[in-house]
Design an enzyme around this catalytic site. Structure first.
Site, PDB file in Angstrom:
ATOM      1  N   LYS A  33       0.911  -1.298  -0.007  1.00  9.88           N
ATOM      2  CA  LYS A  33       0.025  -0.220   0.135  1.00  9.88           C
ATOM      3  C   LYS A  33       0.953   1.083  -0.059  1.00  9.88           C
ATOM      4  O   LYS A  33       2.087   1.129   0.186  1.00  9.88           O
ATOM      5  CB  LYS A  33      -0.963   0.016   1.046  1.00  9.88           C
ATOM      6  N   ARG A 131      -9.132   0.119  16.228  1.00  7.15           N
ATOM      7  CA  ARG A 131      -9.264   0.861  14.897  1.00  7.15           C
ATOM      8  C   ARG A 131     -10.314   0.013  13.984  1.00  7.15           C
ATOM      9  O   ARG A 131     -11.459  -0.067  14.157  1.00  7.15           O
ATOM     10  CB  ARG A 131      -7.830   0.996  14.183  1.00  7.15           C
ATOM     11  N   HIS A 163      -5.401  -7.052  13.528  1.00  6.33           N
ATOM     12  CA  HIS A 163      -4.073  -6.218  13.474  1.00  6.33           C
ATOM     13  C   HIS A 163      -3.497  -5.819  14.619  1.00  6.33           C
ATOM     14  O   HIS A 163      -4.484  -5.534  15.736  1.00  6.33           O
ATOM     15  CB  HIS A 163      -4.497  -4.955  12.559  1.00  6.33           C
ATOM     16  N   ARG A 219       1.421 -10.607   7.541  1.00  2.90           N
ATOM     17  CA  ARG A 219       1.242  -9.640   6.476  1.00  2.90           C
ATOM     18  C   ARG A 219       2.300  -8.338   6.831  1.00  2.90           C
ATOM     19  O   ARG A 219       2.474  -7.885   7.996  1.00  2.90           O
ATOM     20  CB  ARG A 219       0.081  -8.822   7.024  1.00  2.90           C
ATOM     21  N   TYR A 261      15.282  29.877   5.718  1.00  2.20           N
ATOM     22  CA  TYR A 261      14.381  30.596   6.215  1.00  2.20           C
ATOM     23  C   TYR A 261      14.356  30.859   7.938  1.00  2.20           C
ATOM     24  O   TYR A 261      14.592  30.092   8.575  1.00  2.20           O
ATOM     25  CB  TYR A 261      13.158  30.330   6.015  1.00  2.20           C
ATOM     26  N   CYS A 314      13.699  23.552   3.359  1.00  2.00           N
ATOM     27  CA  CYS A 314      12.874  24.521   2.478  1.00  2.00           C
ATOM     28  C   CYS A 314      11.943  23.360   1.570  1.00  2.00           C
ATOM     29  O   CYS A 314      12.244  22.283   1.583  1.00  2.00           O
ATOM     30  CB  CYS A 314      13.735  25.544   1.627  1.00  2.00           C
ATOM     31  N   MET A 315      11.203  24.117   0.588  1.00  2.00           N
ATOM     32  CA  MET A 315      10.308  23.137  -0.270  1.00  2.00           C
ATOM     33  C   MET A 315      11.154  22.245  -1.032  1.00  2.00           C
ATOM     34  O   MET A 315      11.046  21.118  -1.330  1.00  2.00           O
ATOM     35  CB  MET A 315       9.467  24.044  -0.949  1.00  2.00           C
ATOM     36  N   ASP A 316      12.488  23.006  -1.536  1.00  2.00           N
ATOM     37  CA  ASP A 316      13.212  22.271  -2.671  1.00  2.00           C
ATOM     38  C   ASP A 316      14.530  21.921  -2.294  1.00  2.00           C
ATOM     39  O   ASP A 316      15.181  21.381  -3.235  1.00  2.00           O
ATOM     40  CB  ASP A 316      13.212  23.359  -3.891  1.00  2.00           C
TER      41      ASP A 316
HETATM   42  C1  LIG Z   1      -3.651  -4.051   8.465  1.00  2.00           C
HETATM   43  C2  LIG Z   1      -2.295  -3.918   8.099  1.00  2.00           C
HETATM   44  N1  LIG Z   1      -1.609  -5.199   8.162  1.00  2.00           N
HETATM   45  C3  LIG Z   1      -0.227  -5.224   8.076  1.00  2.00           C
HETATM   46  C4  LIG Z   1       0.435  -3.958   7.886  1.00  2.00           C
HETATM   47  C5  LIG Z   1       2.155  -4.116   7.599  1.00  2.00           C
HETATM   48  O1  LIG Z   1       2.571  -3.287   8.910  1.00  2.00           O
HETATM   49  P1  LIG Z   1       4.150  -3.510   8.737  1.00  2.00           P
HETATM   50  O2  LIG Z   1       4.527  -2.541   7.978  1.00  2.00           O
HETATM   51  O3  LIG Z   1       4.464  -3.115  10.200  1.00  2.00           O
HETATM   52  O4  LIG Z   1       4.774  -4.611   8.585  1.00  2.00           O
HETATM   53  C6  LIG Z   1      -0.209  -2.780   7.829  1.00  2.00           C
HETATM   54  C7  LIG Z   1       0.615  -1.617   8.016  1.00  2.00           C
HETATM   55  O5  LIG Z   1       0.380  -0.491   8.195  1.00  2.00           O
HETATM   56  C8  LIG Z   1      -1.635  -2.741   8.033  1.00  2.00           C
HETATM   57  O6  LIG Z   1      -2.213  -1.772   8.069  1.00  2.00           O
END
Ligand SMILES: Cc1ncc(COP(=O)(O)O)c(C=O)c1O
Length: 375
Positions: A33, A131, A163, A219, A261, A314-316
Protein backbone atom coordinates in the site's frame (compact mmCIF):
# COMPACT_ATOMS: atom_id res chain seq x y z
CA UNK A 1 21.81 10.90 -11.67
CA UNK A 2 20.70 14.22 -13.13
CA UNK A 3 19.91 16.31 -10.05
CA UNK A 4 18.17 14.18 -7.43
CA UNK A 5 16.83 10.66 -7.31
CA UNK A 6 15.31 7.98 -5.18
CA UNK A 7 16.98 4.66 -5.98
CA UNK A 8 15.10 1.50 -5.16
CA UNK A 9 16.97 -1.78 -5.04
CA UNK A 10 14.40 -4.36 -6.10
CA UNK A 11 16.78 -7.23 -5.38
CA UNK A 12 16.81 -6.09 -1.76
CA UNK A 13 13.01 -6.30 -1.62
CA UNK A 14 13.07 -9.73 -3.22
CA UNK A 15 15.78 -10.96 -0.83
CA UNK A 16 14.08 -9.49 2.24
CA UNK A 17 10.92 -11.42 1.40
CA UNK A 18 12.96 -14.59 0.97
CA UNK A 19 14.59 -13.96 4.35
CA UNK A 20 11.19 -13.44 5.97
CA UNK A 21 9.86 -16.63 4.46
CA UNK A 22 12.73 -18.50 6.09
CA UNK A 23 11.56 -17.25 9.49
CA UNK A 24 8.02 -18.61 9.31
CA UNK A 25 6.01 -21.59 8.21
CA UNK A 26 3.16 -19.23 7.31
CA UNK A 27 2.69 -17.71 3.88
CA UNK A 28 3.99 -14.17 3.43
CA UNK A 29 1.77 -11.30 2.33
CA UNK A 30 3.81 -8.37 0.99
CA UNK A 31 2.10 -5.14 2.01
CA UNK A 32 2.55 -2.70 -0.88
CA UNK A 33 0.00 0.00 0.00
CA UNK A 34 0.92 3.69 -0.14
CA UNK A 35 2.84 3.15 -3.36
CA UNK A 36 4.85 0.36 -1.80
CA UNK A 37 5.77 2.53 1.21
CA UNK A 38 7.16 4.99 -1.32
CA UNK A 39 9.18 2.39 -3.24
CA UNK A 40 6.74 2.06 -6.16
CA UNK A 41 3.79 -0.27 -5.76
CA UNK A 42 3.97 -2.42 -8.88
CA UNK A 43 7.76 -2.91 -9.01
CA UNK A 44 7.81 -3.61 -5.27
CA UNK A 45 4.99 -6.12 -5.65
CA UNK A 46 6.77 -7.89 -8.52
CA UNK A 47 10.01 -8.06 -6.56
CA UNK A 48 8.17 -9.39 -3.50
CA UNK A 49 6.44 -12.08 -5.51
CA UNK A 50 9.80 -13.01 -7.04
CA UNK A 51 11.07 -13.42 -3.48
CA UNK A 52 8.24 -15.79 -2.66
CA UNK A 53 5.41 -13.60 -1.39
CA UNK A 54 2.25 -15.67 -1.85
CA UNK A 55 -0.08 -12.73 -1.19
CA UNK A 56 -0.20 -8.98 -1.71
CA UNK A 57 -1.85 -6.57 0.70
CA UNK A 58 -3.08 -3.04 0.12
CA UNK A 59 -5.39 -0.68 1.94
CA UNK A 60 -7.73 0.38 -0.84
CA UNK A 61 -9.47 -1.02 -3.87
CA UNK A 62 -7.91 1.83 -5.85
CA UNK A 63 -4.54 0.29 -5.07
CA UNK A 64 -5.57 -3.30 -5.73
CA UNK A 65 -7.00 -2.84 -9.22
CA UNK A 66 -3.79 -1.44 -10.78
CA UNK A 67 -1.89 -4.40 -9.34
CA UNK A 68 -4.26 -6.75 -11.13
CA UNK A 69 -4.02 -4.66 -14.31
CA UNK A 70 -0.23 -4.93 -14.06
CA UNK A 71 -0.59 -8.68 -14.30
CA UNK A 72 -0.08 -9.66 -10.67
CA UNK A 73 -2.21 -12.74 -10.17
CA UNK A 74 -1.43 -13.82 -6.60
CA UNK A 75 -4.17 -13.59 -3.96
CA UNK A 76 -4.61 -10.00 -2.87
CA UNK A 77 -6.41 -8.36 0.03
CA UNK A 78 -7.69 -4.76 0.26
CA UNK A 79 -8.99 -3.77 3.67
CA UNK A 80 -10.22 -0.18 3.79
CA UNK A 81 -13.45 0.84 2.05
CA UNK A 82 -15.80 3.75 2.49
CA UNK A 83 -19.49 2.96 1.94
CA UNK A 84 -20.55 3.00 -1.69
CA UNK A 85 -17.24 2.03 -3.24
CA UNK A 86 -17.53 -0.09 -6.42
CA UNK A 87 -16.60 -3.25 -4.57
CA UNK A 88 -18.03 -5.43 -7.35
CA UNK A 89 -15.05 -4.34 -9.44
CA UNK A 90 -12.82 -5.82 -6.78
CA UNK A 91 -14.84 -9.02 -6.68
CA UNK A 92 -14.69 -9.29 -10.47
CA UNK A 93 -10.91 -8.81 -10.34
CA UNK A 94 -10.59 -11.47 -7.63
CA UNK A 95 -9.48 -8.98 -5.03
CA UNK A 96 -10.25 -10.20 -1.52
CA UNK A 97 -12.05 -7.61 0.57
CA UNK A 98 -12.31 -7.09 4.30
CA UNK A 99 -15.48 -6.72 6.36
CA UNK A 100 -15.50 -5.34 9.89
CA UNK A 101 -19.24 -4.86 10.36
CA UNK A 102 -22.62 -6.18 9.30
CA UNK A 103 -22.94 -3.16 7.01
CA UNK A 104 -19.65 -3.90 5.27
CA UNK A 105 -20.55 -7.57 4.91
CA UNK A 106 -23.90 -6.58 3.40
CA UNK A 107 -22.06 -4.42 0.85
CA UNK A 108 -19.92 -7.41 -0.08
CA UNK A 109 -23.01 -9.57 -0.53
CA UNK A 110 -24.36 -6.98 -2.98
CA UNK A 111 -20.97 -6.75 -4.69
CA UNK A 112 -20.83 -10.53 -5.08
CA UNK A 113 -24.29 -10.67 -6.62
CA UNK A 114 -23.46 -7.83 -8.97
CA UNK A 115 -20.21 -9.48 -10.04
CA UNK A 116 -22.00 -12.83 -10.31
CA UNK A 117 -19.45 -14.59 -8.20
CA UNK A 118 -19.04 -14.92 -4.43
CA UNK A 119 -17.07 -12.08 -2.88
CA UNK A 120 -13.88 -13.36 -1.26
CA UNK A 121 -14.10 -11.97 2.24
CA UNK A 122 -11.74 -11.62 5.19
CA UNK A 123 -13.75 -10.91 8.30
CA UNK A 124 -11.90 -8.69 10.74
CA UNK A 125 -12.04 -8.76 14.51
CA UNK A 126 -10.87 -5.87 16.67
CA UNK A 127 -8.71 -7.71 19.20
CA UNK A 128 -7.61 -4.51 20.88
CA UNK A 129 -6.20 -2.00 18.39
CA UNK A 130 -9.41 0.00 18.52
CA UNK A 131 -9.28 0.81 14.79
CA UNK A 132 -10.65 -1.56 12.13
CA UNK A 133 -12.40 -4.80 12.98
CA UNK A 134 -15.63 -5.72 14.69
CA UNK A 135 -15.76 -5.20 18.44
CA UNK A 136 -15.72 -8.48 20.34
CA UNK A 137 -19.36 -7.96 21.38
CA UNK A 138 -20.48 -7.81 17.74
CA UNK A 139 -18.35 -10.73 16.56
CA UNK A 140 -20.91 -13.55 17.05
CA UNK A 141 -23.51 -11.63 15.03
CA UNK A 142 -20.97 -10.97 12.28
CA UNK A 143 -19.96 -14.63 12.21
CA UNK A 144 -23.59 -15.70 12.02
CA UNK A 145 -24.18 -13.33 9.10
CA UNK A 146 -20.99 -14.45 7.37
CA UNK A 147 -21.97 -18.10 7.69
CA UNK A 148 -25.39 -17.32 6.20
CA UNK A 149 -23.95 -15.26 3.33
CA UNK A 150 -21.57 -18.10 2.56
CA UNK A 151 -24.39 -20.68 2.64
CA UNK A 152 -26.36 -18.43 0.27
CA UNK A 153 -23.41 -18.43 -2.15
CA UNK A 154 -22.88 -14.66 -1.94
CA UNK A 155 -19.51 -14.69 -0.21
CA UNK A 156 -16.67 -17.06 0.44
CA UNK A 157 -15.02 -16.52 3.80
CA UNK A 158 -11.36 -16.72 2.90
CA UNK A 159 -9.91 -15.15 6.01
CA UNK A 160 -10.43 -14.24 9.62
CA UNK A 161 -7.98 -11.62 10.73
CA UNK A 162 -6.94 -8.86 13.08
CA UNK A 163 -4.14 -6.32 13.48
CA UNK A 164 -1.70 -5.79 16.36
CA UNK A 165 -1.24 -2.50 18.17
CA UNK A 166 2.21 -2.74 19.75
CA UNK A 167 4.18 -5.67 18.38
CA UNK A 168 7.00 -3.17 17.75
CA UNK A 169 7.47 -2.83 21.52
CA UNK A 170 9.32 -5.96 22.66
CA UNK A 171 7.50 -7.71 25.49
CA UNK A 172 4.42 -5.49 25.29
CA UNK A 173 1.59 -7.23 27.13
CA UNK A 174 -0.98 -6.12 24.57
CA UNK A 175 0.32 -8.71 22.11
CA UNK A 176 -0.63 -11.57 24.44
CA UNK A 177 -4.02 -10.00 25.09
CA UNK A 178 -4.69 -9.59 21.37
CA UNK A 179 -3.49 -13.12 20.65
CA UNK A 180 -5.90 -14.51 23.25
CA UNK A 181 -8.76 -12.42 21.86
CA UNK A 182 -7.96 -13.66 18.35
CA UNK A 183 -8.00 -17.29 19.53
CA UNK A 184 -11.40 -16.66 21.16
CA UNK A 185 -12.65 -15.06 17.93
CA UNK A 186 -11.55 -18.10 15.91
CA UNK A 187 -13.31 -20.36 18.37
CA UNK A 188 -16.53 -18.34 17.94
CA UNK A 189 -16.10 -18.53 14.15
CA UNK A 190 -15.84 -22.30 14.39
CA UNK A 191 -19.03 -22.45 16.42
CA UNK A 192 -20.87 -20.76 13.55
CA UNK A 193 -19.28 -23.10 11.04
CA UNK A 194 -16.97 -20.40 9.62
CA UNK A 195 -13.71 -22.11 8.69
CA UNK A 196 -11.39 -19.60 7.00
CA UNK A 197 -8.63 -20.71 4.66
CA UNK A 198 -6.26 -18.22 6.26
CA UNK A 199 -6.07 -16.77 9.75
CA UNK A 200 -3.76 -13.78 9.99
CA UNK A 201 -2.63 -11.39 12.69
CA UNK A 202 1.10 -10.63 12.44
CA UNK A 203 2.71 -7.52 10.96
CA UNK A 204 6.48 -7.22 10.37
CA UNK A 205 7.33 -6.80 14.04
CA UNK A 206 5.34 -9.86 15.07
CA UNK A 207 6.71 -11.84 12.12
CA UNK A 208 10.23 -11.15 13.33
CA UNK A 209 9.69 -11.48 17.07
CA UNK A 210 6.54 -13.51 17.83
CA UNK A 211 6.25 -16.82 15.94
CA UNK A 212 3.16 -17.65 18.02
CA UNK A 213 1.25 -14.94 16.12
CA UNK A 214 1.95 -16.25 12.63
CA UNK A 215 -1.04 -18.58 12.03
CA UNK A 216 -1.42 -19.22 8.26
CA UNK A 217 -0.28 -15.87 6.86
CA UNK A 218 1.87 -12.94 7.98
CA UNK A 219 1.35 -9.43 6.60
CA UNK A 220 4.78 -7.85 6.25
CA UNK A 221 5.24 -4.29 5.13
CA UNK A 222 8.20 -2.34 6.47
CA UNK A 223 10.43 -5.42 6.72
CA UNK A 224 10.21 -6.21 3.00
CA UNK A 225 11.65 -2.76 2.34
CA UNK A 226 14.58 -3.67 4.58
CA UNK A 227 13.77 -1.43 7.51
CA UNK A 228 13.41 -2.58 11.09
CA UNK A 229 9.95 -2.46 12.64
CA UNK A 230 11.52 -2.40 16.10
CA UNK A 231 13.48 0.79 16.76
CA UNK A 232 17.11 0.03 17.47
CA UNK A 233 16.95 -3.68 16.56
CA UNK A 234 18.76 -4.89 13.43
CA UNK A 235 17.16 -7.96 11.86
CA UNK A 236 19.73 -8.17 9.07
CA UNK A 237 17.39 -6.92 6.36
CA UNK A 238 18.60 -4.78 3.46
CA UNK A 239 17.19 -1.24 3.09
CA UNK A 240 15.91 -0.89 -0.45
CA UNK A 241 15.63 2.89 -0.78
CA UNK A 242 18.37 5.50 -1.21
CA UNK A 243 17.57 9.22 -1.45
CA UNK A 244 20.34 11.36 -2.86
CA UNK A 245 21.08 14.47 -4.88
CA UNK A 246 23.97 16.39 -6.35
CA UNK A 247 25.23 19.45 -4.51
CA UNK A 248 24.20 22.53 -6.48
CA UNK A 249 26.26 25.20 -4.75
CA UNK A 250 29.14 25.40 -2.28
CA UNK A 251 30.24 28.50 -0.41
CA UNK A 252 32.52 29.54 2.36
CA UNK A 253 30.81 31.77 4.93
CA UNK A 254 32.09 33.59 8.02
CA UNK A 255 30.99 33.01 11.61
CA UNK A 256 27.68 34.69 12.31
CA UNK A 257 26.03 33.78 9.00
CA UNK A 258 22.31 33.08 9.35
CA UNK A 259 21.19 30.12 7.25
CA UNK A 260 17.84 29.40 5.55
CA UNK A 261 14.38 30.81 6.28
CA UNK A 262 14.02 32.56 9.61
CA UNK A 263 17.82 32.55 10.03
CA UNK A 264 17.32 30.10 12.88
CA UNK A 265 20.77 28.60 12.35
CA UNK A 266 23.77 30.88 12.76
CA UNK A 267 27.28 29.64 11.99
CA UNK A 268 29.57 29.68 15.02
CA UNK A 269 32.77 29.68 12.92
CA UNK A 270 33.90 30.11 9.37
CA UNK A 271 32.49 27.12 7.53
CA UNK A 272 31.49 25.62 4.19
CA UNK A 273 27.82 25.42 3.28
CA UNK A 274 26.53 23.03 0.60
CA UNK A 275 23.13 23.41 -1.00
CA UNK A 276 21.41 20.07 -1.67
CA UNK A 277 18.36 20.12 -3.98
CA UNK A 278 15.90 18.05 -1.96
CA UNK A 279 13.26 19.62 0.26
CA UNK A 280 9.89 19.01 1.80
CA UNK A 281 8.35 19.07 -1.67
CA UNK A 282 10.30 15.88 -2.28
CA UNK A 283 9.69 14.21 1.06
CA UNK A 284 12.34 15.67 3.37
CA UNK A 285 10.53 16.20 6.69
CA UNK A 286 10.58 19.83 7.79
CA UNK A 287 10.71 18.59 11.37
CA UNK A 288 14.30 17.52 10.69
CA UNK A 289 15.32 21.21 10.49
CA UNK A 290 18.15 22.27 12.79
CA UNK A 291 18.47 25.66 14.36
CA UNK A 292 21.50 24.87 16.50
CA UNK A 293 23.73 22.26 18.11
CA UNK A 294 20.99 21.24 20.54
CA UNK A 295 18.92 19.82 17.70
CA UNK A 296 19.79 16.62 15.88
CA UNK A 297 18.99 17.80 12.35
CA UNK A 298 18.80 15.60 9.30
CA UNK A 299 22.10 13.88 8.42
CA UNK A 300 23.61 14.05 4.93
CA UNK A 301 26.63 12.11 3.72
CA UNK A 302 28.94 13.81 1.24
CA UNK A 303 32.25 12.24 0.24
CA UNK A 304 32.11 9.68 3.01
CA UNK A 305 31.54 12.25 5.77
CA UNK A 306 28.18 12.61 7.53
CA UNK A 307 27.19 16.24 8.06
CA UNK A 308 24.01 17.80 9.42
CA UNK A 309 21.65 20.16 7.73
CA UNK A 310 21.73 23.79 8.81
CA UNK A 311 18.54 25.76 9.37
CA UNK A 312 15.11 25.01 8.06
CA UNK A 313 14.25 22.45 5.43
CA UNK A 314 12.86 24.39 2.45
CA UNK A 315 10.43 23.18 -0.19
CA UNK A 316 13.14 22.34 -2.73
CA UNK A 317 16.42 22.31 -0.88
CA UNK A 318 18.37 21.98 2.31
CA UNK A 319 21.65 23.59 3.33
CA UNK A 320 24.32 21.36 4.84
CA UNK A 321 27.02 22.65 7.18
CA UNK A 322 30.17 20.85 6.03
CA UNK A 323 32.69 22.58 8.33
CA UNK A 324 36.13 22.48 6.76
CA UNK A 325 35.55 19.31 4.75
CA UNK A 326 36.16 19.87 1.04
CA UNK A 327 32.94 19.75 -0.99
CA UNK A 328 32.47 20.51 -4.68
CA UNK A 329 29.33 21.33 -6.67
CA UNK A 330 28.14 18.10 -8.24
CA UNK A 331 29.24 15.93 -5.32
CA UNK A 332 26.69 13.27 -4.43
CA UNK A 333 24.89 14.00 -1.17
CA UNK A 334 23.08 10.98 0.30
CA UNK A 335 20.31 11.64 2.76
CA UNK A 336 19.75 7.98 3.53
CA UNK A 337 20.33 4.57 2.04
CA UNK A 338 21.51 1.09 2.87
CA UNK A 339 24.37 2.37 5.05
CA UNK A 340 24.79 5.55 7.08
CA UNK A 341 22.80 7.73 7.32
CA UNK A 342 19.72 5.55 7.40
CA UNK A 343 16.01 6.21 7.21
CA UNK A 344 16.06 5.54 10.96
CA UNK A 345 18.53 8.40 11.45
CA UNK A 346 16.14 10.72 9.61
CA UNK A 347 13.22 9.39 11.64
CA UNK A 348 15.09 10.22 14.82
CA UNK A 349 15.95 13.71 13.57
CA UNK A 350 12.33 14.38 12.59
CA UNK A 351 10.68 12.74 15.59
CA UNK A 352 8.91 10.15 13.47
CA UNK A 353 9.24 6.55 12.30
CA UNK A 354 11.21 5.06 9.42
CA UNK A 355 7.89 4.12 7.74
CA UNK A 356 7.03 7.78 7.29
CA UNK A 357 10.47 8.73 5.97
CA UNK A 358 10.48 6.30 3.04
CA UNK A 359 6.76 6.73 2.30
CA UNK A 360 7.22 10.51 2.01
CA UNK A 361 9.84 10.02 -0.69
CA UNK A 362 7.29 8.29 -2.89
CA UNK A 363 6.21 11.66 -4.27
CA UNK A 364 6.36 12.23 -7.98
CA UNK A 365 8.87 15.06 -8.28
CA UNK A 366 12.05 13.11 -7.65
CA UNK A 367 12.71 10.48 -10.31
CA UNK A 368 12.59 6.98 -8.94
CA UNK A 369 15.28 4.74 -10.39
CA UNK A 370 15.23 0.98 -10.02
CA UNK A 371 18.19 -1.30 -9.49
CA UNK A 372 18.26 -5.06 -9.39
CA UNK A 373 15.89 -7.74 -10.54
CA UNK A 374 12.29 -6.66 -10.86
CA UNK A 375 11.22 -10.30 -10.85
C1 LIG B 1 -3.70 -4.07 8.39
C2 LIG B 1 -2.22 -4.03 8.19
N1 LIG B 1 -1.52 -5.17 8.16
C3 LIG B 1 -0.20 -5.18 8.00
C4 LIG B 1 0.51 -4.00 7.85
C5 LIG B 1 2.00 -4.05 7.69
O1 LIG B 1 2.61 -3.50 8.82
P1 LIG B 1 4.21 -3.43 8.91
O2 LIG B 1 4.64 -2.46 7.88
O3 LIG B 1 4.47 -2.98 10.29
O4 LIG B 1 4.68 -4.81 8.63
C6 LIG B 1 -0.18 -2.79 7.88
C7 LIG B 1 0.54 -1.54 7.76
O5 LIG B 1 0.37 -0.61 8.47
C8 LIG B 1 -1.59 -2.79 8.06
O6 LIG B 1 -2.29 -1.67 8.08
Amino acid sequence: MWQAEVRVDLSAIRDNVTALRARTTADVMAVVKADGYGHGMVPAARAAVAGGAAWLGVATLAEALPLRRAGLTVPMLAWLHAPGMPLHEGVAAEVDLSASSLGQLAELVVAGRRAQRPARVHVKLDTGLGRGGAPVAQWPALMEAAAKAQADGDVEVIGVWSHLASADVPGDASVDRQLAAFADGLEVAGRFGVRPHVRHLANSAATLTRPDTHFDLVRTGIAIYGLSPVAGVDFGLHPAMTARARVTLVKRVPAGQGVSYGLTYVTDRETTLAVVPLGYGDGVPRHASRSGPAEIGGPVEIGGVVHRIAGRVCMDQVVVDCGDTPVTPGDVATLFGAGTPSADDWAEAAGTINYEIVTRFGGSRVPRVYDGAAG
